[in-house]
Design a protein around this motif. Structure first.
Motif, short mmCIF file in Angstrom:
data_model
loop_
_atom_site.label_atom_id
_atom_site.label_comp_id
_atom_site.label_asym_id
_atom_site.label_seq_id
_atom_site.Cartn_x
_atom_site.Cartn_y
_atom_site.Cartn_z
N ASP C 85 79.50 -49.97 6.29
CA ASP C 85 80.85 -50.10 5.73
C ASP C 85 81.25 -48.90 4.88
OD1 ASP C 85 81.44 -53.69 5.15
OD2 ASP C 85 81.57 -52.42 6.92
N VAL C 88 82.46 -46.37 7.20
CA VAL C 88 83.60 -46.81 8.00
C VAL C 88 84.84 -47.10 7.16
CG1 VAL C 88 84.43 -48.60 9.58
CG2 VAL C 88 82.12 -47.76 9.78
N THR C 89 84.65 -47.67 5.95
CA THR C 89 85.83 -48.07 5.18
C THR C 89 85.87 -47.51 3.77
OG1 THR C 89 84.86 -50.01 4.11
CG2 THR C 89 85.70 -50.32 6.33
N ASN C 91 84.25 -48.69 1.28
CA ASN C 91 83.42 -49.73 0.68
C ASN C 91 83.20 -49.52 -0.83
OD1 ASN C 91 82.10 -52.17 1.17
ND2 ASN C 91 80.12 -51.18 1.41
N SER C 94 84.23 -46.38 -2.82
CA SER C 94 85.67 -46.20 -2.97
C SER C 94 86.25 -47.05 -4.09
CB SER C 94 86.40 -46.53 -1.67
OG SER C 94 86.38 -47.92 -1.45
N ARG C 132 86.12 -41.13 0.32
CA ARG C 132 86.83 -41.49 1.55
C ARG C 132 85.85 -41.90 2.65
NH1 ARG C 132 92.14 -39.53 0.15
NH2 ARG C 132 92.63 -41.48 1.19
N PRO C 133 86.29 -42.76 3.57
CA PRO C 133 85.48 -43.03 4.75
C PRO C 133 85.36 -41.75 5.58
CG PRO C 133 87.62 -44.12 4.92
CD PRO C 133 87.56 -43.52 3.57
N PRO C 145 80.65 -51.12 11.73
CA PRO C 145 80.80 -51.73 10.40
C PRO C 145 79.64 -52.67 10.09
CG PRO C 145 82.36 -52.69 11.96
CD PRO C 145 81.64 -51.61 12.69
#
Lengths: 543, 239, 177
Positions: C85, C88-89, C91, C94, C132-133, C145
């Motif tokens: 994650d 990818v995001t 997570n 962030s 950032r991802p 993910p």
């Protein structure tokens, strides 16, 4: 009250005073007022008093004369001389010149294309009558249409006349007015409402404002006729709070009309009653959308709801509601007076009548104009508008506000009507027309309108609430030289998605400025992204 | 005597189905086991057509219409799974995930979240629009419940359940557009609310971890929603 | 047929994804019959080599070093896999974004420290404005993910990639899994 009785009434009011030898009409609509026309009026009145000319000379406030760029504007009658850019210090010279040679330095040529190429229906009283005197309106056939409708016509007759005229909604969508009235008339229900949408929210648009400030009775008469046709007895005028002068003049107008039995209970002595109440907006562009407007009047958050059902069937408080724009209502009385066929003889096959435009931007003659449908963009911009000033070149003209698009040079000779504008990727909209020259950056223009949509989105549906914010962010990246071609691809995808999945017109049309500038000025986008340059020299590149 | 309710026959994804004239496409689809994704919709609450996930294509209609508010009509031909619709649904979800701070791994409803499940159902494995990372508060002033605005998707189910079912109308929305937020009373801390009855209905209808109960471990955070169709049914029968 | 060259890197991650990777246990043998591990924080190699076929990237891009590393990895890799994650995001890393780097550094190194409070300036790489991802910085080819994605998921994904197939991750995992 019959037309005859109306006329007698008007004359009796006018006849109370003798006709003055000279009449100075000075514009007191918002544009000229903000340039100081009220002080000019006072100076003129003082000057006249000082010279003891009160009996011979009258100074009268009138509505918008159109050429807002040259305000304060005034008209001297019966000479027919128009003066522009008048200041208080000119008062002495003007009064001195009455009946003699006009003051050369102030003269505004009345044979300009700006004036001669217009065809005034909606604005025919604008700049002629005092908007705060109902007698002036009556003297110009005011309320005769209403009287005639109540005396001679059935509601269906009225609807037929409007349908015959081919009038289409002037708020932007261009929906056939006769059809809308007919739908509301046919809807069942114990109560019906008429709403006038005066929440003119497009940046740069001031058509409705001018009509309300310069000729408020015209709108009231149109609403009353509509109410009779659809079977309503209560009306609401939803005016944005940012138009205090319009609100003040409307309140005065309603009071005056009620006093003369032209509004309120038993209009013109008939069984028809129609009350109009004013409701103020509170700074939300989205409340110009009909269902959001209705929610606002109901005291709820100004958010649209999914349609169907449409307000004609289920509107204010669940009752069938007719909702039309100011300009649409302003066309009703002339249509009844002169006949639907007369109206249909003006304009093009599918777009009848005239349209009021607020001409703004990089053009010599900015102001309010009314032209027949079908006139070309070139005539509007270069004849009426006087062309681009300071030797600059025409680049594009933006119509329809944040819901519209930019039209480039190759379409200058196209006729201005609903269909043609839609075909080139723009819309008629409510009438905002902003001219741009080579010093405008089209990407920056798209960003400006997207910023507006982000702030004005009501937030109910996901595509508009988040999609516009994301599109703005991408446009900001592009204009600051930090974007990639992938960003452009994402922007285009978002435009498509927001356009087709948003709940209401605000979201559905928010991508239009981006889509139309991408269609005609794609090279500017590429320049910002690949070369990190703004061809128009407007955008500041960040690194 | 009321008019008898008419029954309409229509097609959804080329299947013949029938529905009462006062039923929506979504209701009829669900009765027939046809899946249409939703987030702002919850049976028992007035549908508002806000999330746009339930948009369907209808033959002969140029616009996409939300299935949760559109009534069935005779002869309608509805399509729910076209490529275009699937693309738009994924984009709606991506926009939602990018809007606020949805950190699944440390969330109280990890594994029981409708937003998270929807991402899985719609096959969304990453978000292609840039994350916004807004700064949003957490209000833990209430004795039993917490509202974490970072996880809110503005579905307004809490607003609707508190207004329509509990009748307290403690929740409403403040602000406009991307700055919208759900608030208690006149934007006072939830713990100071004078209208809240602490019934917990809002917590139970919240699709994400925005509203949650204090003191429960993750695996106990199951939302109990049986009360809703039951109460609605009781009220309709009494009417 | 020559063996595929695979690598793993971690950026701003907790190394949980790598632990999950190791959780493949005996299946690791199967994987490394078809591939060579040419770089990984788990082994001793110092330099990220050229011409890597598959790189698994764990963690978000949070610091100047991460930025430099990921750009270099992207250049030298055919198929970049954002795994976990954080990659990818964004997570957990962030979660500092809404506050800004200054506030975060102050809280961590000044307010919560009793001995020698100071914001580090040497050796520790500077934080970039927002964590950032990975795909917001470089192009990513596959997203896995999960926090962490299970060993099973990683094994199935790798098997597909090693057989030159693009895995369908939606069916195997989800955010926060």
């Amino acid at each position: 009250m019959t037309p005859e009785e109306l006329r007698k009434l008007a004359e009796s009011q006018e006849g109370a005073r003798p006709e003055p030898r000279h009449r100075i009409k000075i514009c007191v609509a918002a544009g000229c007022l903000s340039a100081g026309s009220d002080r000019v009026r006072e100076a003129l009145q003082n000057e006249i008093a000082q010279r003891g000319l009160e009996g011979e000379c009258e100074v009268k406030g009138v509505g918008c004369l159109g050429l807002c760029t040259a305000g304060p504007l005034m008209l001297v009658e019966p000479d027919g001389v128009m003066y522009q850019n008048v200041t208080e210090t000119d008062a002495a010279d003007i009064v001195q010149s009455l009946g003699k040679k006009p003051v050369e330095r102030l003269v505004c040529p009345s044979d300009m294309s700006f004036f001669t190429k217009q065809y005034k229906i909606v604005l025919e009283n604008s700049g002629v009558i005092d908007p705060e005197k109902i007698e002036d309106y009556i003297a110009r056939d005011g309320y005769t249409a209403l009287a005639r409708v109540l005396e001679d016509m059935s509601p269906q007759d009225v609807i037929d006349e409007i349908t015959r005229s081919g009038l289409r909604g002037r708020g932007g969508a261009g929906y056939p007015t006769g059809l809308k009235w007919s739908t509301v008339a046919k809807a069942g229900g114990s109560r019906k409402f008429v709403i006038c949408n005066a929440d003119e929210g497009d940046p740069g648009a001031f058509m409705d404002r001018s009509v309300l400030e310069s000729d408020p009775h015209r709108v009231l008469e149109g609403m009353a006729i509509a109410a009779y046709a659809v079977g309503a007895s209560q009306g609401f005028l939803y005016v944005r709070a940012e138009y205090p002068l319009a609100v003040k003049r409307l309140r005065t107008a309603i009071r005056q009309a009620e006093r003369l039995g032209l509004l309120g209970n038993n209009i013109c002595g008939t069984t028809f009653s129609f009350h109009v109440d004013i409701r103020l907006g509170a700074g939300a562009f989205v409340c110009g959308e009909e269902t959001a407007l209705i929610a606002s009047i109901e005291g709820k958050r100004g958010q649209p709801r999914p349609r169907p059902p449409y307000p004609a069937e289920y509107g204010l408080w669940g009752y069938p509601t007719l909702i039309n724009n100011v300009e649409t209502f302003a066309n009703v009385a002339p249509i009844i007076r002169n006949g639907g066929d007369w109206f249909a003889s003006i304009g093009t096959e599918k777009s009848k009548g005239t349209k009021v435009f607020a001409l703004a931007g990089r053009v010599k003659n900015t102001g309010l104009i009314e032209v027949p449908m079908g006139i070309t963009l070139r005539e509007i911009i270069f004849d009426i508008g006087g062309g681009i000033p300071d030797g600059h070149q025409f680049k594009a003209v933006q119509t329809g506000g944040p819901s519209g698009g930019c039209i480039p040079e190759q379409y200058l000779d196209m006729p201005v009507d609903y269909e043609s504008l839609a075909k080139v990727g723009s819309i008629m909209g409510s009438g905002g027309m902003i001219v741009m020259d080579e010093t405008s950056c089209m990407v920056d223009v798209a960003k400006f309108f997207m910023d507006f949509c982000v702030t004005e989105s009501c937030g109910k549906c996901v595509p508009c609430r988040v999609g516009t914010a994301q599109m703005y962010h991408l446009l900001d990246k592009i204009t600051s030289g930090q974007a990639t071609m992938d960003d452009l691809a994402l922007l285009e995808e978002l435009c498509d998605m927001v356009k087709y999945t948003s709940l209401c017109g605000l979201g559905q049309t928010a991508p239009n400025p981006v889509l139309s500038t991408l269609q005609y000025f794609r090279d500017e986008y590429i320049a910002h992204i690949v070369d990190k340059q703004c061809p128009a020299g407007v955008c500041q590149m960040r690194h | 005597m009321n008019q008898p309710v008419r029954v309409k026959t229509l097609k959804i994804d080329d299947r013949d189905v029938s529905g009462r004239e006062d039923e929506t496409i979504l209701e009829v689809a669900r009765q027939n086991g046809i899946f249409i994704p939703t987030l702002c919709n919850l049976e028992g609450l007035t549908p508002i057509g806000a999330c746009r996930l339930c948009l369907v294509e209808i033959k002969g209609v140029s616009r996409l219409l939300p299935a949760c508010v559109t009534r069935v009509e005779e002869g309608m031909e509805v399509y729910t799974q076209s490529e275009r619709l699937q693309k738009y649904r994924r984009m709606v979800l991506e926009l939602l995930f990018s809007e606020r701070n949805h950190i699944c791994s440390v969330c109280v409803v990890n594994g029981h979240c409708e937003l998270q499940s929807m991402a899985q159902i719609l096959g969304m494995t990453h978000v292609s629009v840039p994350y916004r990372f807004p700064r949003l508060p957490v209000d833990a002033s209430h004795e039993r419940f917490v509202v974490d605005h970072n996880r809110c998707i503005l579905c307004t189910r809490c607003v609707r359940v508190c207004d329509e079912i509990e009748g307290a109308h403690t929740w409403d929305v403040m602000g406009r557009g991307i700055d919208s937020r759900v608030i208690t009373d006149l934007n006072q801390p939830w713990g100071e609310s004078e209208t809240c009855t602490s019934c917990g209905k809002c917590v139970n209808v919240c699709p994400t971890g925005a509203l949650f109960e204090k003191g429960k471990p993750v695996y106990e955070r199951l939302k109990k929603r049986q009360f809703l169709p039951y109460l609605t049914m009781m009220r309709e029968e009494r009417r | 047929m020559s063996k595929k060259r695979i690598a793993t890197v971690w950026l701003d991650g907790c190394s949980g994804c790598h632990m999950s990777f190791l959780d493949m246990d005996e299946r690791l043998v199967e994987v490394f019959q078809q591939a060579d591990l040419v770089y990984s924080p788990l082994v001793d190699l110092k330099e990220f080599p050229e011409e890597v076929d598959i790189t698994l990237v764990e963690g978000a891009v949070s610091s100047e070093e991460d930025l430099h590393k990921i750009r270099m990895v992207r250049e030298r890799t055919k198929i970049l896999v954002a795994f976990g994650d954080c990659a990818v995001t964004g997570n957990v890393p962030s979660m500092r974004n809404p506050f800004g780097t200054n506030a975060v550094l102050q809280r961590a190194y000044l307010e919560n420290v009793t001995l020698h409070p100071q914001v580090p300036r040497e050796v520790i790489p500077a934080l970039i404005e927002k964590a950032r991802p990975v795909h917001e910085v470089v192009k990513v080819d596959v997203f896995i993910p999960g926090c962490p994605p299970s060993a099973e998921t990683i094994f199935l994904a790798l098997s597909d990639l090693l057989a030159d197939r693009m895995p369908d991750m939606a069916k195997l995992t989800r955010f926060g899994a």
